[in-house]
Scaffold this motif. Structure first.
Motif, short mmCIF file in Angstrom:
data_model
loop_
_atom_site.label_atom_id
_atom_site.label_comp_id
_atom_site.label_asym_id
_atom_site.label_seq_id
_atom_site.Cartn_x
_atom_site.Cartn_y
_atom_site.Cartn_z
N THR A 1 23.67 -17.80 4.94
CA THR A 1 22.46 -18.11 5.06
C THR A 1 21.52 -16.79 5.36
O THR A 1 22.00 -15.91 5.81
CB THR A 1 22.50 -19.15 6.51
OG1 THR A 1 21.00 -19.38 6.83
CG2 THR A 1 22.92 -18.58 7.82
N THR A 2 20.45 -17.03 5.56
CA THR A 2 19.28 -15.83 5.67
C THR A 2 18.09 -16.30 5.99
O THR A 2 17.76 -17.63 6.28
CB THR A 2 19.18 -15.05 4.28
OG1 THR A 2 18.70 -13.75 4.68
CG2 THR A 2 18.59 -15.76 3.29
N ASP A 3 17.29 -15.49 6.30
CA ASP A 3 15.92 -15.83 6.58
C ASP A 3 14.84 -14.70 5.95
O ASP A 3 15.38 -13.83 5.63
CB ASP A 3 15.63 -15.95 8.16
CG ASP A 3 14.40 -16.43 8.82
OD1 ASP A 3 13.63 -16.98 7.74
OD2 ASP A 3 14.24 -16.57 9.98
N VAL A 4 13.55 -15.10 6.31
CA VAL A 4 12.52 -14.23 5.84
C VAL A 4 12.83 -12.77 6.43
O VAL A 4 13.35 -12.75 7.81
CB VAL A 4 11.09 -14.60 6.02
CG1 VAL A 4 10.67 -15.68 5.24
CG2 VAL A 4 10.72 -14.87 7.52
N TRP A 5 12.60 -11.37 5.99
CA TRP A 5 12.62 -10.24 6.77
C TRP A 5 11.56 -10.14 7.74
O TRP A 5 11.96 -9.50 8.68
CB TRP A 5 12.59 -9.37 5.45
CG TRP A 5 13.82 -9.19 4.64
CD1 TRP A 5 14.74 -10.01 5.02
CD2 TRP A 5 13.84 -8.69 3.42
NE1 TRP A 5 15.65 -9.72 3.89
CE2 TRP A 5 15.16 -9.01 2.83
CE3 TRP A 5 13.01 -7.92 2.47
CZ2 TRP A 5 15.74 -8.54 1.81
CZ3 TRP A 5 13.28 -7.49 1.41
CH2 TRP A 5 14.77 -7.83 0.78
N ALA A 6 10.22 -10.66 7.63
CA ALA A 6 9.30 -10.48 8.73
C ALA A 6 8.68 -11.81 9.06
O ALA A 6 8.24 -12.72 8.19
CB ALA A 6 8.07 -9.74 8.05
N SER A 7 9.20 -12.19 10.46
CA SER A 7 8.72 -13.37 10.81
C SER A 7 7.36 -13.52 11.12
O SER A 7 6.75 -12.50 11.35
CB SER A 7 9.56 -13.84 12.05
OG SER A 7 11.08 -13.76 11.60
N MET A 8 6.70 -14.74 11.63
CA MET A 8 5.50 -14.63 12.24
C MET A 8 5.30 -14.03 13.41
O MET A 8 6.06 -13.59 14.16
CB MET A 8 5.26 -16.20 12.71
CG MET A 8 5.08 -17.32 11.45
SD MET A 8 4.77 -18.75 11.99
CE MET A 8 6.26 -19.32 12.86
N GLY A 9 4.29 -13.33 13.03
CA GLY A 9 3.84 -12.08 14.04
C GLY A 9 4.24 -10.74 13.92
O GLY A 9 4.00 -9.57 14.39
N GLN A 10 5.00 -10.45 12.52
CA GLN A 10 5.82 -9.39 12.29
C GLN A 10 5.06 -8.79 10.95
O GLN A 10 5.61 -8.16 10.44
CB GLN A 10 7.36 -9.28 11.97
CG GLN A 10 7.95 -9.65 13.26
CD GLN A 10 9.32 -9.91 13.37
OE1 GLN A 10 9.76 -10.47 12.28
NE2 GLN A 10 10.09 -9.59 14.34
N GLU A 11 3.90 -9.66 10.55
CA GLU A 11 3.49 -9.27 9.02
C GLU A 11 3.00 -7.80 8.72
O GLU A 11 3.20 -7.27 7.73
CB GLU A 11 2.19 -10.19 9.14
CG GLU A 11 2.45 -11.63 8.59
CD GLU A 11 2.94 -12.39 9.96
OE1 GLU A 11 3.33 -13.36 9.87
OE2 GLU A 11 2.54 -11.48 11.08
N GLU A 12 2.67 -7.13 9.96
CA GLU A 12 2.33 -5.61 9.62
C GLU A 12 3.44 -4.72 9.48
O GLU A 12 3.36 -3.66 9.17
CB GLU A 12 1.48 -5.54 11.21
CG GLU A 12 2.43 -4.94 12.25
CD GLU A 12 2.86 -6.24 12.90
OE1 GLU A 12 3.65 -6.06 14.06
OE2 GLU A 12 2.30 -7.48 12.43
N GLU A 13 4.63 -5.29 9.77
CA GLU A 13 5.87 -4.45 9.75
C GLU A 13 6.41 -4.69 8.33
O GLU A 13 7.63 -4.30 7.92
CB GLU A 13 6.95 -4.78 10.46
CG GLU A 13 6.43 -4.74 11.94
CD GLU A 13 7.57 -5.12 13.08
OE1 GLU A 13 8.71 -5.42 12.74
OE2 GLU A 13 7.30 -5.51 14.19
N GLN A 14 5.78 -5.64 7.27
CA GLN A 14 6.34 -6.10 6.08
C GLN A 14 6.77 -4.94 5.26
O GLN A 14 8.03 -4.97 4.64
CB GLN A 14 5.15 -7.01 5.44
CG GLN A 14 5.70 -7.38 3.90
CD GLN A 14 7.04 -8.61 4.18
OE1 GLN A 14 6.87 -9.31 5.01
NE2 GLN A 14 7.78 -8.57 3.31
N ALA A 15 6.00 -3.99 5.09
CA ALA A 15 6.53 -3.03 4.00
C ALA A 15 7.61 -2.11 4.62
O ALA A 15 8.51 -1.92 3.89
CB ALA A 15 5.14 -2.00 3.93
N LYS A 16 7.66 -1.78 6.00
CA LYS A 16 8.81 -1.03 6.63
C LYS A 16 10.11 -2.09 6.40
O LYS A 16 11.23 -1.42 6.25
CB LYS A 16 8.62 -0.67 7.82
CG LYS A 16 9.82 0.14 8.46
CD LYS A 16 9.16 0.34 10.20
CE LYS A 16 10.46 0.97 10.86
NZ LYS A 16 11.70 0.62 10.64
#
Length: 305
Positions: free
Chosen positions: A218-233
């Motif tokens: 199982t897995t989940d998105v790499w950037a959860s809600m509130g972490q969108e600004e960290e997406q690229a990193k």
């Protein structure tokens, strides 16, 4: 008798959780056979407080109350005095005088605990920054439908050590299975939650080693809600941690794949993984409804024969 709350999986005993899984399956099968004729919640109301948006959470809880003959009341932060600074405990006391249970989807787990401490009706955690226990009820229910009891099996979590990971760790403790957590360094789950699980949970850095001979991935998105600004990193840091069909091939032949959704195809999963027959994510999403019906029923009525 004080109200029972469901803030994490640890709020119920292992036996009670096993009951909920089987009860959810029973409710689901009876609904398919006879339709929504079981309505124990006539004139009962569930208040749903949303500080974080959701598709599956809102639809599943609203539908659960409707099929049980009750009513679900949607409240966003704009619709309550919480958004204007009313103390959490005061809101909890007011709602306790008016509704039969409260479901909260929010950021702060400490705030949820404060609300529950002041509430005289059951409070359900529909997601905080630390835990997502309702999703795990659906996940274990899905596993049980597909493969039987999860006790003694091996599950693999690939991705961020986030709220979903924390709930998988608690699930390993409560349902007695082994959990391998595969995440990049710097994205580990909380140390206290991991250590409390003892031998039930271990960290494995290499995805191939983690998945080898596993029964569930199982897995989940790499950037959860509130972490969108960290997406690229995060995309850089999680390079090599994408779940693909080839990675699943290293698990057992009977392995299944779960994802709490929404999924970002081409990021944490390959673009075609959800079309693979080993991916049972649509069944998993639908089981939110049935597992949560069992949960609400249990918190308000206790065990039902």
């Amino acid at each position: 008798m004080s109200a029972r709350h469901f803030l994490t999986l640890l709020d119920l005993s292992a036996d009670e959780l096993d009951y909920l899984i089987q009860r959810g399956i029973t409710i689901k099968n009876r609904l398919k056979t006879n339709g929504p004729i079981y309505t124990p919640f006539s004139n009962r109301t569930l208040a749903m407080i949303f500080e974080k948006s959701s598709t599956r959470t809102r639809v599943s809880f609203e539908t659960a109350m409707a099929q049980f003959g009750g009513h679900a009341l949607f409240l966003s932060s704009r619709d309550t005095q919480l958004g204007r600074g009313e103390p959490i405990a005061d809101t909890a006391r007011v709602l306790s005088e008016m509704v039969d249970a409260v479901m909260i989807r929010t950021f702060s787990h400490a705030g949820l605990e404060e609300f529950a401490a002041a509430s005289s009706v059951p409070v359900i955690n529909a997601l905080t920054d630390d835990y997502h226990p309702c999703q795990l009820l659906a996940d274990v229910m899905t596993w049980t439908e597909c493969r039987g009891p999860i006790k003694g099996k091996t599950a693999v979590w690939i991705g961020d050590g986030n709220n979903m990971c924390h709930s998988w760790i608690n699930a390993a403790r409560q349902f007695d299975f082994q959990l391998r957590i595969c995440c990049p360094e710097g994205y580990d789950p909380r140390r206290d939650i991991l250590e409390a699980a003892g031998e039930h949970a271990v960290i494995v850095r290499d995805p191939g080693d983690a998945v080898r001979d596993a029964d569930l991935v199982t897995t989940d998105v790499w950037a959860s809600m509130g972490q969108e600004e960290e997406q690229a990193k995060r995309e850089r840091d999680f390079t090599g941690f994408q779940v693909t069909e080839a990675l699943l091939d290293q698990a057992t032949e009977e392995a299944i794949f779960l994802h709490c959704l929404p999924a970002h195809r081409g990021e944490e999963i390959s673009t075609t993984l959800l079309d693979d027959p080993r991916a049972v994510v649509w069944q998993e999403a639908g089981n939110r409804l049935h597992a949560q019906k069992a949960l609400i029923e249990f918190l308000l009525l206790g065990r039902v024969a």
